[in-house]
Design a protein around this motif. Structure first.
Motif, PDB file in Angstrom:
ATOM      1  N   LEU A 173       0.862  -1.257  -0.013  1.00 22.22           N
ATOM      2  CA  LEU A 173       0.006   0.033   0.012  1.00 22.22           C
ATOM      3  C   LEU A 173       0.788   1.129   0.044  1.00 22.22           C
ATOM      4  O   LEU A 173       1.600   1.530   0.913  1.00 22.22           O
ATOM      5  N   VAL A 174       0.900   2.103  -1.060  1.00 18.01           N
ATOM      6  CA  VAL A 174       1.739   3.050  -1.195  1.00 18.01           C
ATOM      7  C   VAL A 174       0.883   4.265  -0.635  1.00 18.01           C
ATOM      8  O   VAL A 174      -0.256   4.624  -0.930  1.00 18.01           O
ATOM      9  N   THR A 175       1.781   5.190  -0.070  1.00 20.84           N
ATOM     10  CA  THR A 175       1.250   6.485   0.700  1.00 20.84           C
ATOM     11  C   THR A 175       2.263   7.290   1.047  1.00 20.84           C
ATOM     12  O   THR A 175       3.373   7.038   0.643  1.00 20.84           O
ATOM     13  N   THR A 176       1.870   8.652   1.378  1.00 21.90           N
ATOM     14  CA  THR A 176       3.073   9.441   2.096  1.00 21.90           C
ATOM     15  C   THR A 176       3.004   9.617   3.477  1.00 21.90           C
ATOM     16  O   THR A 176       2.074   9.193   4.080  1.00 21.90           O
ATOM     17  N   GLN A 177       4.121  10.089   4.020  1.00 23.79           N
ATOM     18  CA  GLN A 177       4.337  10.193   5.589  1.00 23.79           C
ATOM     19  C   GLN A 177       2.844  10.605   6.244  1.00 23.79           C
ATOM     20  O   GLN A 177       2.424  10.245   7.307  1.00 23.79           O
ATOM     21  N   GLU A 178       2.282  11.737   5.659  1.00 25.56           N
ATOM     22  CA  GLU A 178       0.933  12.100   6.384  1.00 25.56           C
ATOM     23  C   GLU A 178       0.031  11.196   6.623  1.00 25.56           C
ATOM     24  O   GLU A 178      -0.699  11.424   7.508  1.00 25.56           O
ATOM     25  N   ASP A 212      -0.358   6.699   9.477  1.00 23.45           N
ATOM     26  CA  ASP A 212      -1.124   6.033  10.486  1.00 23.45           C
ATOM     27  C   ASP A 212      -2.384   5.457   9.945  1.00 23.45           C
ATOM     28  O   ASP A 212      -2.834   4.527  10.379  1.00 23.45           O
ATOM     29  N   MET A 213      -3.161   6.055   8.940  1.00 23.97           N
ATOM     30  CA  MET A 213      -4.140   5.492   8.363  1.00 23.97           C
ATOM     31  C   MET A 213      -3.817   4.293   7.702  1.00 23.97           C
ATOM     32  O   MET A 213      -4.634   3.093   7.791  1.00 23.97           O
ATOM     33  N   CYS A 214      -2.857   4.321   7.071  1.00 22.85           N
ATOM     34  CA  CYS A 214      -2.406   2.836   6.125  1.00 22.85           C
ATOM     35  C   CYS A 214      -2.015   1.690   7.045  1.00 22.85           C
ATOM     36  O   CYS A 214      -2.145   0.525   6.842  1.00 22.85           O
ATOM     37  N   GLU A 215      -1.357   2.171   8.438  1.00 21.03           N
ATOM     38  CA  GLU A 215      -0.866   0.978   9.125  1.00 21.03           C
ATOM     39  C   GLU A 215      -2.103   0.612   9.998  1.00 21.03           C
ATOM     40  O   GLU A 215      -2.261  -0.784  10.155  1.00 21.03           O
ATOM     41  N   PHE A 216      -3.028   1.337  10.098  1.00 20.24           N
ATOM     42  CA  PHE A 216      -4.539   0.759  10.393  1.00 20.24           C
ATOM     43  C   PHE A 216      -5.124  -0.371   9.684  1.00 20.24           C
ATOM     44  O   PHE A 216      -5.734  -1.133  10.069  1.00 20.24           O
ATOM     45  N   VAL A 217      -4.970   0.171   8.239  1.00 22.35           N
ATOM     46  CA  VAL A 217      -5.492  -0.679   7.406  1.00 22.35           C
ATOM     47  C   VAL A 217      -4.849  -2.040   7.279  1.00 22.35           C
ATOM     48  O   VAL A 217      -5.369  -2.954   7.173  1.00 22.35           O
ATOM     49  N   GLN A 218      -3.535  -1.959   7.376  1.00 26.01           N
ATOM     50  CA  GLN A 218      -2.605  -3.054   7.683  1.00 26.01           C
ATOM     51  C   GLN A 218      -2.974  -4.226   8.424  1.00 26.01           C
ATOM     52  O   GLN A 218      -3.038  -5.335   8.438  1.00 26.01           O
ATOM     53  N   SER A 219      -3.141  -3.368   9.878  1.00 20.86           N
ATOM     54  CA  SER A 219      -3.618  -4.187  11.066  1.00 20.86           C
ATOM     55  C   SER A 219      -4.799  -5.106  10.580  1.00 20.86           C
ATOM     56  O   SER A 219      -5.223  -6.045  11.031  1.00 20.86           O
ATOM     57  N   LEU A 263      -4.556 -11.625   5.624  1.00 26.77           N
ATOM     58  CA  LEU A 263      -4.022 -10.925   4.295  1.00 26.77           C
ATOM     59  C   LEU A 263      -3.070  -9.876   5.008  1.00 26.77           C
ATOM     60  O   LEU A 263      -3.073  -8.893   5.440  1.00 26.77           O
ATOM     61  N   ALA A 264      -1.956 -10.231   4.602  1.00 28.48           N
ATOM     62  CA  ALA A 264      -0.541  -9.458   5.169  1.00 28.48           C
ATOM     63  C   ALA A 264      -0.313  -8.534   3.875  1.00 28.48           C
ATOM     64  O   ALA A 264      -0.030  -8.995   2.670  1.00 28.48           O
ATOM     65  N   ILE A 265       0.009  -7.110   4.043  1.00 29.82           N
ATOM     66  CA  ILE A 265       0.126  -6.417   3.240  1.00 29.82           C
ATOM     67  C   ILE A 265       1.476  -5.553   3.780  1.00 29.82           C
ATOM     68  O   ILE A 265       1.648  -5.582   4.977  1.00 29.82           O
ATOM     69  N   GLU A 266       2.273  -4.791   2.850  1.00 28.66           N
ATOM     70  CA  GLU A 266       3.557  -3.800   3.209  1.00 28.66           C
ATOM     71  C   GLU A 266       2.987  -2.469   3.145  1.00 28.66           C
ATOM     72  O   GLU A 266       1.849  -2.150   2.161  1.00 28.66           O
ATOM     73  N   ILE A 267       3.710  -1.336   3.737  1.00 28.47           N
ATOM     74  CA  ILE A 267       3.354  -0.270   3.614  1.00 28.47           C
ATOM     75  C   ILE A 267       4.579   0.493   3.064  1.00 28.47           C
ATOM     76  O   ILE A 267       5.794   0.230   3.294  1.00 28.47           O
ATOM     77  N   ASN A 268       4.430   1.137   1.827  1.00 29.23           N
ATOM     78  CA  ASN A 268       5.634   1.826   1.176  1.00 29.23           C
ATOM     79  C   ASN A 268       5.202   3.103   1.280  1.00 29.23           C
ATOM     80  O   ASN A 268       4.443   3.898   0.688  1.00 29.23           O
ATOM     81  N   ASN A 269       6.129   3.927   1.907  1.00 30.79           N
ATOM     82  CA  ASN A 269       5.964   5.408   2.249  1.00 30.79           C
ATOM     83  C   ASN A 269       6.875   6.108   1.319  1.00 30.79           C
ATOM     84  O   ASN A 269       8.089   5.976   1.104  1.00 30.79           O
ATOM     85  N   VAL A 270       6.267   7.061   0.375  1.00 35.08           N
ATOM     86  CA  VAL A 270       7.125   7.839  -0.616  1.00 35.08           C
ATOM     87  C   VAL A 270       6.681   9.178  -0.376  1.00 35.08           C
ATOM     88  O   VAL A 270       5.819   9.745   0.230  1.00 35.08           O
ATOM     89  N   ASP A 271       7.505  10.024  -1.166  1.00 29.83           N
ATOM     90  CA  ASP A 271       7.308  11.369  -1.148  1.00 29.83           C
ATOM     91  C   ASP A 271       6.030  11.816  -2.009  1.00 29.83           C
ATOM     92  O   ASP A 271       5.818  11.017  -2.949  1.00 29.83           O
ATOM     93  N   ARG A 299      -3.026   4.938  -1.432  1.00 33.78           N
ATOM     94  CA  ARG A 299      -4.101   5.766  -0.835  1.00 33.78           C
ATOM     95  C   ARG A 299      -4.046   7.080  -1.725  1.00 33.78           C
ATOM     96  O   ARG A 299      -3.034   7.620  -2.362  1.00 33.78           O
ATOM     97  N   ALA A 300      -5.327   7.388  -2.089  1.00 37.29           N
ATOM     98  CA  ALA A 300      -5.572   8.878  -2.622  1.00 37.29           C
ATOM     99  C   ALA A 300      -6.817   9.727  -1.893  1.00 37.29           C
ATOM    100  O   ALA A 300      -7.605   9.123  -1.089  1.00 37.29           O
ATOM    101  N   ASN A 301      -7.025  10.697  -2.608  1.00 36.45           N
ATOM    102  CA  ASN A 301      -8.379  11.517  -2.222  1.00 36.45           C
ATOM    103  C   ASN A 301      -8.431  12.065  -3.188  1.00 36.45           C
ATOM    104  O   ASN A 301      -7.829  12.618  -4.317  1.00 36.45           O
ATOM    105  N   TRP A 302      -9.994  12.625  -3.230  1.00 39.29           N
ATOM    106  CA  TRP A 302     -10.434  13.619  -4.261  1.00 39.29           C
ATOM    107  C   TRP A 302     -11.346  14.666  -3.809  1.00 39.29           C
ATOM    108  O   TRP A 302     -12.361  14.385  -3.245  1.00 39.29           O
ATOM    109  N   GLY A 303     -10.899  15.920  -3.888  1.00 41.29           N
ATOM    110  CA  GLY A 303     -11.633  17.000  -3.277  1.00 41.29           C
ATOM    111  C   GLY A 303     -12.416  17.751  -4.657  1.00 41.29           C
ATOM    112  O   GLY A 303     -12.028  17.622  -5.890  1.00 41.29           O
TER     113      GLY A 303
END
Length: 538
Positions: A386-391, A394-401, A408-416, A433-437
């Motif tokens: 699961l690719v995400t940014t530092q901000e 915490d949300m992606c680690e919750f999803v991982q848990s 289902l085991a997944i990894e977190i890939n923190n990128v800029d 992870r993404a968002n749409w405003g």
């Protein structure tokens, strides 16, 4: 009077050798309009800075906020996101829904500026709208707002007070699109100097340019020619100055707020979240004597996206299992202190016509576990990252848990952020992870992410989702001029998205702002835009 030393930017080069906190104090003292009653000055901070005062580059929230204070366009939004007159006092739409004719208010003037010559200002003309739109299309300018005119066949000034646009094909939300700050009207004799040394911008908004030192401070002052009045006939705005600091740390911004040095804060960072609000998302009692908190739905959907265009795309049954495994209510409660709404509906966010809270299948870990076990019996589970940014770690680690609980085991890939933007646009990540405003308040804006002709990087369809029935409904919605009919079509499209699950909606966002108790007249915006036109201090 403002200190004349500040008119010479070379003065600041000398200040750069001075400790930063001394610079801030000195500038704050000299450029806080000391002769003006403090009740007439609104102070805020933008930790993410401002890159441009040109509305053609209003690509992020900071630039958008300032553009909304300084500029107006043909039309705008009211508090309920209805399209209302601004520079255009009225308009006609032809029967074919292709031609829009705008009749301009001839008593609107640009902010005074040296480039206007001896008269210092002049009235807005239809030719200014032509110039402003031509700038958006100019490849040499490279504005991020050029897409607004993608569906425009032609535009022209019929005379000084009548402007006309012809579309290539009908597009019902078009007026909402024109409310974007990219479409602000600017004068040619001023903006032809944009980028030159000594350039100062001019618009028609409630506040005009006074002073800007990038990375340090921006000062805007009241536009004495602004064309809006209150119910008593008093010319708006009420405030005399807006002072914007650029302290880069969110925690520093929080300290400025509780020390009473700024009047407003819109960020909610984990470093002070629990200090400021309780577990129910309300202001902590120890601050209620000093601060007020305003909350309202924000047209923004946070989601997990699957890239379906490659040979490593995640299967539909596993996508549904991932959705069922995540306790979104728990995430909102513990990670966001109940700021936001769990996305148990569709992709269209809460607060927008077309939203339905009954679309989603909801939290069901037993079902998720069953699906995963059935997949395991047939083949090995894919290795997901699961690719995400530092901000949002915490949300992606919750999803991982949550996914680990159902096998289902997944990894977190923190990128800029730049890496994530480039990767999701070009199909390099199959789970991110993404968002749409909302660019404009119509559900079409959200559903365009799933139209097959909008594949990224040319369009916003980052998942490369393709569904023939969805495409048919989408095109049908563009032909409909009745909002009730379009909403029914939006429901059907959203149902397809949730059924096939190219994305997992996580939560619908919420605007939460904090103000000093003496700030009155402030209203939250569903598109999170800053409007200080009717704000005042007691």
């Amino acid at each position: 009077m403002m200190n004349k030393a500040f008119e010479n930017l070379n003065f600041f080069k000398a200040l750069k050798k001075t400790p930063l906190f001394v610079v801030y104090i000195f500038i704050f003292a000299c450029h806080s309009a000391p002769e003006v009653d403090d009740k007439k000055v609104f102070r805020l901070n933008r930790y993410d800075n401002i890159s441009s005062l040109d509305p053609a580059f209003a690509r992020n929230q900071s630039n958008n906020w300032v553009a909304n204070l300084m500029y107006t366009g043909l039309v705008g939004f009211d508090d309920e996101l209805n399209v209302v007159p601004e520079i255009a006092k009225s308009w006609d739409i032809a029967a074919d829904k292709l031609t829009y004719t705008f009749y301009l208010n001839t008593h609107i003037f640009f902010h005074p500026n040296k480039y206007f010559g001896k008269k210092k200002t002049r009235a807005v003309k239809a030719q200014d709208v032509v110039y402003s739109f031509e700038r958006l299309r100019d490849p040499n300018l490279n504005s991020s707002g050029g897409f607004v005119l993608n569906n425009v066949e032609d535009f022209k000034a019929l005379n000084d007070s009548v402007f006309q646009i012809k579309l290539k094909k009908p597009f019902p939300p078009f007026l909402g699109l024109l409310c974007m700050k990219y479409c602000s009207v600017v004068p040619q004799e001023v903006f032809q100097h944009a980028g030159e040394s000594g350039f100062t911008p001019s618009g028609t908004g409630p506040f005009q340019f006074q002073f800007w030192e990038p990375n340090v401070k921006l000062v805007l002052k009241k536009n004495p020619l602004f064309y809006h009045f209150d119910s008593k006939g008093e010319r708006l705005p009420y405030l005399e100055y807006v002072n914007v600091l650029f302290l880069p740390e969110k925690h520093s911004e929080f300290l400025q707020l509780i020390q009473g040095k700024i009047d407003f804060m819109a960020s909610l960072d984990p470093s002070y979240k629990d200090e400021l609000i309780d577990e129910m998302g309300d202001l902590q009692k120890k601050y209620t004597h000093q601060l007020q908190m305003l909350k309202s739905p924000y047209l923004n959907t946070e989601y997990l996206c699957f890239y379906l265009g490659g040979d490593k795309s995640v299967s539909e049954d596993l996508r549904r299992a991932i959705n069922a495994a995540i306790d979104k209510e728990k995430m909102i409660k513990y990670l966001r202190n109940n700021i936001g709404f769990a996305a148990n509906g569709g992709f269209i966010p809460k607060g927008l016509p077309g939203y339905r809270d009954s679309l989603g299948s909801g939290y069901n870990p037993q079902k998720a576990h069953q699906i995963i076990q059935e997949i395991k019996e047939k083949k090995a589970l894919p290795k997901l990252s699961l690719v995400t940014t530092q901000e949002y770690v915490d949300m992606c680690e919750f999803v991982q848990s949550e996914l680990a609980k159902v096998g289902l085991a997944i990894e977190i890939n923190n990128v800029d952020p730049a890496t994530l933007r480039e990767g999701k646009a070009n199909g390099k990540f199959n789970f991110f992870r993404a968002n749409w405003g909302a660019d404009y308040p119509d559900a079409e804006n959200y559903l365009s992410l799933f139209y097959s002709e909008n594949f990224a990087p040319q369009g916003p369809n980052y998942s490369h989702f393709r569904n023939r029935k969805f495409d048919e409904l989408y095109l049908q919605s563009l032909q409909s001029t009745e909002i009730e009919e379009r909403i029914k079509l939006y429901w059907q499209m959203d149902e397809i998205v949730i059924r096939e699950m190219p994305v997992v909606p996580i939560f619908y966002d919420q605007v939460s702002v904090f103000l000093q108790k003496n700030i009155k007249g402030f209203k939250n915006s569903p598109i999170n835009m800053l409007d200080l036109t009717r704000v005042y201090k007691e």
